[in-house]
Design a protein around this motif. Sequence first.
Motif, short mmCIF file in Angstrom:
data_model
loop_
_atom_site.label_atom_id
_atom_site.label_comp_id
_atom_site.label_asym_id
_atom_site.label_seq_id
_atom_site.Cartn_x
_atom_site.Cartn_y
_atom_site.Cartn_z
N GLN A 404 0.81 -1.41 0.12
CA GLN A 404 -0.10 -0.13 -0.02
C GLN A 404 0.75 1.40 -0.05
N GLN A 407 1.25 3.87 -2.87
CA GLN A 407 0.39 5.01 -3.18
C GLN A 407 1.00 6.27 -2.97
N THR A 457 -1.80 0.93 -9.49
CA THR A 457 -1.79 2.13 -8.32
C THR A 457 -0.47 2.75 -8.78
N SER A 461 0.51 6.65 -8.96
CA SER A 461 1.17 7.26 -7.72
C SER A 461 2.48 8.03 -8.15
#
Length: 1604
Positions: A404, A407, A457, A461
């Motif tokens: 994660q 991001q 993602t 990002s």
Amino acid sequence: MSSALIQAVLSSSPNYDTLFESLCWPEDSWPRTDRVEALTALIEALGPFLTDSDSVQTPLTSVNRSGIRDKIESVIWSKCLPFLCRLSTEARDDARCRESTATVCRLLGVSVGVCGGNVRTRVVLSILPSLQRMSEEEPLTPRALGVQVAAEALAALMPLLTADEELTLDILNCALSSVRSLPDYLVSKVMVRIILTSLSCCSDARSNIILKRILDDVCSWHSTERTPVVTERTLLCLTVLSDHLLRSRTPSSSECREADPRLRPQFWIICQDGLTHRDSVARKRALYLLKRCAALSEEDGFDSRSSTSEEGETLFKWAPSKSEPLREFWEDYTLVMETLEENQVHVVRPVLNRIDTLIQATVNDSEGSGLFHPSWLLCVYQRMFHSENKSLMREGVCHLLQLQVLQQPAFAAAFSQFVVGSFMNVLSETSLFCRSPGQSVGDCPELAVKLQVFLVTFFTSLPSEDRGCVLFQLIQQLSSKHWCAVPLLFICQALSHLPPSPLLKISGLSALREVLRCTMITHQVLLRGAAQCFLLKSALSLTDVSEVTVDDVFSFLVHFRADESLCRGTELWNELCIWLSDHECSFKSRILDGDFTDDPTQKGTIRAYVQQEVLAYLRVPASTGQAERLPDCREADKLARALLLCVDMERRRLGGETSEILCSLLSPLLDTLSRVYANIYLPVRKSDKSLQLLFRLLQLGTKPCGQQKEVEEDEVMFAIEQIFLKHVDPVQGFILRRLCGELQELFDVERAELYLSVLRQLVVMCSSSSRCPKNIQQFAFPKLIKYSLSVLLEPTQQVPSVSNQVSKAISMASMATVCELLHQRETSSQGQSSLGNINKSLMKPQLLGSSSDLEAQGLLQQDWGRIAANFLRDQWICLNFLIRTVGIPTSAEISQVSETLGAALSCSVEALALLPSDLVLPVLNFMNTLLPQLVHDQEDLCVQAVTLSWELVQGLSTNAHDFWPALKGFVSMAFQHKLLQLTHGQAPILTTALKKIFTDLLELSQSKSGVFGVLLQHCCQTWLPNDPGSRDQAAAVFSSVFNYLDIVTEACVYGPVFRRDQRLVLDVQIYVEQLGAKCAANAAVASDIRDDQLPRTCVLTFLSRLDPSDQQHQRLMEDLVMELLRKDSLITKSKVRYYGNSLQHRVKNRAWQTLLLLLPKLKEEFVATLVNHVFEAGFCSNQASVKYLIEWMMILILVKYPHHIDKFWSCFNFDHEKTKTSICTFLSVLVHFSVIIPHVEDKVGQLRRALDVILQSCFNHNFSVRLYALLALKKVWSLAEEEEEDDEAFKGLSSVVTACLNQAEAMQSTGNANKNWLRIQGHFFFGAFHPIRDYSMETIFHIFPSLSELADDEWIPLWKFEKLSFFPERLLIPFRNSAPELGQLQAGDWVQQDRSEQDKEECWSEVQKKITPWRSGVNDQEPELKLVPAQRAARLGKQHGTLLVVASLIDKPTNLGGLCRTCEIFGASGLVLDSLHHLNDKHFQSLSVSAELWLPLLEVKPVELTHFLQVKKSEGYCIVGVEQTANSQKLQDFKFPEKTLLLLGNEREGIPANLLQMLDVCVEIPQQGIIRSLNVHVSAALLIWEYTRQHLITEPQEVHSQCS
């Protein structure tokens, strides 16, 4: 020799010459150690007397001192150095050499110290060149030392050189230089013995200068040569110096800071490279340095702000204010890296949560700075990606895909190079994309789904300015090496899901073109086409249209093949049209010769571009009269696709008349075509290009068969055909003129192929149109045939010319084209009669050997072989056409016809050996016609033809392009119905050959999916065609099935067990197929079903079409049933127990599925013979899925033929000892007694009998039997209660059964019994399943396998049946379930376990035998405890070796206690511990059992180990460690020296990296299992035993044998 003795000798005023002569040794002898030590002691004692200082009282005169110095110097040059040279040449590594080296070097050091500075310098300078050798194997120059000996000598001299800075620097430079060139095992010797000794003898200030010099050299070397070898060497150097480099320093000292590696960015780069190194020792050293740095930073309050890389980044962050979280973080980090060394998923997975903790540490804190640099996290993933364990590698990839923290733009940017580099490399591993547990066949792999989300993602990002560059690098990575089909497919799919954004410029399209051109060429066709589709979607969504021209786009589209991906009528084509329309005015303008070529009024429109391109395409220079090659067809491809896209786009946008749009775009082409015949001055190149464009328009414009709508006609193709139909005559005339005499150059052969291809397209176009002129067949064919025959009939020239041979090749190609078209169009009798002379006129021309009128002799040699092969192929096409259409003259004699046909078949056999593999189909088709007519007269020749054909097909198994057409042609030829009808008596050799070929084909299908399916499709359609014709004809054809029943039988149980990689590819192909219209490859690629379930679906469909009223069909079903029962019986007899989803399980399950399918069609008389076999099968030990099928079959038999119920009851009377629980099978049938009871006559009597057998089983000793009986009792008693008419029959049982059920229910109320009771009642077979209602192909072949936990590749979905071309509209048995309830269930967890008496556990028949090591008892030994351990052992008669075991790194008392016991038992000379306080630990004492009383123990702290090992080295010990390294030796191969020191590592970390280089030898224990390491005590015990076996056991035996 004691110092007192030396003093006594010196005080007696001895003769020093005599003394020295007595202690020195002859030059050629090997001195004894005690003699060298005595000489060393003498010189050492003389040292104080040889000084010139007045403060020392000496009995020696100056003359004596001078003479003694000369003697000592003579010892150096004539004794020490020569003997060291001799030791170097011996090249032995035994204890004697090591001990002699140590003593002589000590003598050399003492002697040089006495002689003074001049001698010291000369000695050092004479030794230094020896360090420059590349290896120990390099020949020694005279008076040169080996590297190891030189290192020992310099180590002895280093304490004397502390004052001489220049000489020390020379030694340091020489040592560092040797590090770069010497082998690994010598590098550690140099570092430890020279540099480490030098640092130990220096002051702190001097030491810091040396360390700075070493750091500069090491970091500079790594920065210039960043290779794995350099990383390994630099880590070795840094680890050796770790005790000096990583120690607390005074912060104010600038020299200390310069010698601190933590302040050097290159040091951290070395550590990171080491953490991801392929060598485990290098990784261990890097991790050791990292842990030492973290511990030291916490200790001295280190501040890392002064340590930055060239990019201004701080790789190692530490601040005193964050000491606590940083310490916790680095502890977690090292734990993760250490655990990754285990290479086992179940060990690594628990600590993967620590990675999440590390990720949280990377998130910016309140002060805006992260705790550590993201590159450390990349090291974790890099280590997982390099793992030898594919499961661990996959775990790392999945973890990264769900990261994660990516991001955040900063982290995405930091990871970008890792993603396009190492991450892409690991994604090339095909096994990563296997199905996850719980996924079904046809599902998208879990990792592929995560990859799609990850790339979206990641790219969203990334900072916007970096996205285009990173995407370009990623695409370049795809073209940088050969990718397997599966990874490339899913990466392309992930790229196609990226959100639309202008990232790719012209360079990006070029990179994508390289992927299409290079990477995909060898992939499977369907997967290659799917990858192309996804790549094109990616290009549409990611291309920056303002940076590319329209011409760039269409040049890019040329590389997408129409027969694989980009074809009309698909969703992809429509998406491309919409994209072109949306961006039509946004493309970059083209610049040619410095000017804009686009029309300002229509700038950037697709239509304007196409119009200009058509004009430019047909603009050719005037003809030069020279022979020209055919223009490159890629130009026509590009323009034809652009034309079609433009037309479809204009129709979609404007909705105008298609013909008008086409006429405006094609007007230059139509003008050229209208003049192509009449204008003889038209350049040939222009004519050829116009025909190329015409041909490609007709080819590319046709939609795939699956995409053509039957109702709605393709308006574009209709308009194209109508426009071109107006120009058929001039085109036809031009082609005929060219083919009939104008083509005579070598280049013209290729040109003729174009003309004939256009002619084929014209014939197809005219046949599909109702308004076309019909004169092609009536006018063109006769003219072409007449001219071709005239050319072929010309007499052969004595010296054949190129023009003559080219004319013959083109004429034969023209004849073959006409024959193919006539055969396809099913010519009338008039057409056949006009071809009557072809058979007489055909002749084989003499091929050209050499020619003088060729412009390029090399061109002839290159192309003529292919031309000759095509000529031969064309001959067979013509001959095949004649034999099929005209036939064999009936007026001729039979013997003459047979002789002629035999000669033709012999020629065809010869042609198979001569023709290339892609040209043999006409020969196979010809054989197809001849074989039935020759098999009776010339069977041997037919067998030869069939066998040779099969060998040819087998040889093509690795060539997918040619293999499948050849296989289909061969199967059609060898397994045609006329040959299948032959019995063994009629053609014994041929039938035997065909059955042998079938066996080979079946074996080939095990490794190549789809092979058996080709044969099955052909045979099923042959035996039972959709249009069978007359009844007699159909019966004759069907009768051949009995000659090859084994084909049908094998198909019923067929299912190869593929390797994991083959299964993965098949799963991905099914996934692509199930995408349907979403993937254009499914429409573009020809639909060839190569699924391994195809043979079963074919044969099951074939069996379902059989008519039970047909006598032959009934006979086939009965024979097949008996064959399947025989197969089941063979498996049962060969293996009593077999695993679930094993091959035996699958074959049995498939057999019973087929039996269940055939049961309703079988006659009652045959079922009567079958029922006993079914009941016998119920007693066998079967897997759950087979058991359910047998029970279902029993139920259906009893329902349809209830008079067999007496045989069923008799099954309960059999006493089967080995399978007592098989009675559960028959109790399961009684659970469904409600289905059977309506069909029996005496319902009450049968219910009473059912209750009797059930109640008996209720008292069975086996729990499973009781459970099944209880369930059956519950079901059957409910039926008995419904019989209200005959209450008297059950009145006696009512109270008993009710009480029994109540008590049984109560007994099931606790523990596992209750769980099993609930599970079995909810099981699908006893709950939702109804044997009559749910009888269908869906239940048998899909629902039952899925509910009985068979592997999902055994489930046959219904769409696989419906996909077959011969699948009937109506079946004789139900196809789908009438009720959906059963199909909605999930697999249950109740599986019957049949256990026999043999499964019971056996008691141990042996016990451990205890032995007593000595004869005397404990009471007798107590007085001996007063002695020292060695004396105690000697008194008891125990032998002791010189093995010294060092366990200072072990901290667990249990391991130390057991180790102490092992050392004592096997006679080690001593055990070294980190603390003797362990002896008082109760855990130590419980394992040692008083061994510490009999074993010498020594205390050495871990921090003192380096010095201790140095001392032991100088004493001649060989330092041995247990560690796996690149140079480690196998335990069984290593010969232990007598003086061995065994160094044991820590329980978790092993031997620290700073001590690894102290080892002389690394020994590894061979392993066969999965676990990576043994317990440290167990490892030590194995080595101690091996040492004991070699020395303390072997040597006494040798002595005994010598004495005897």
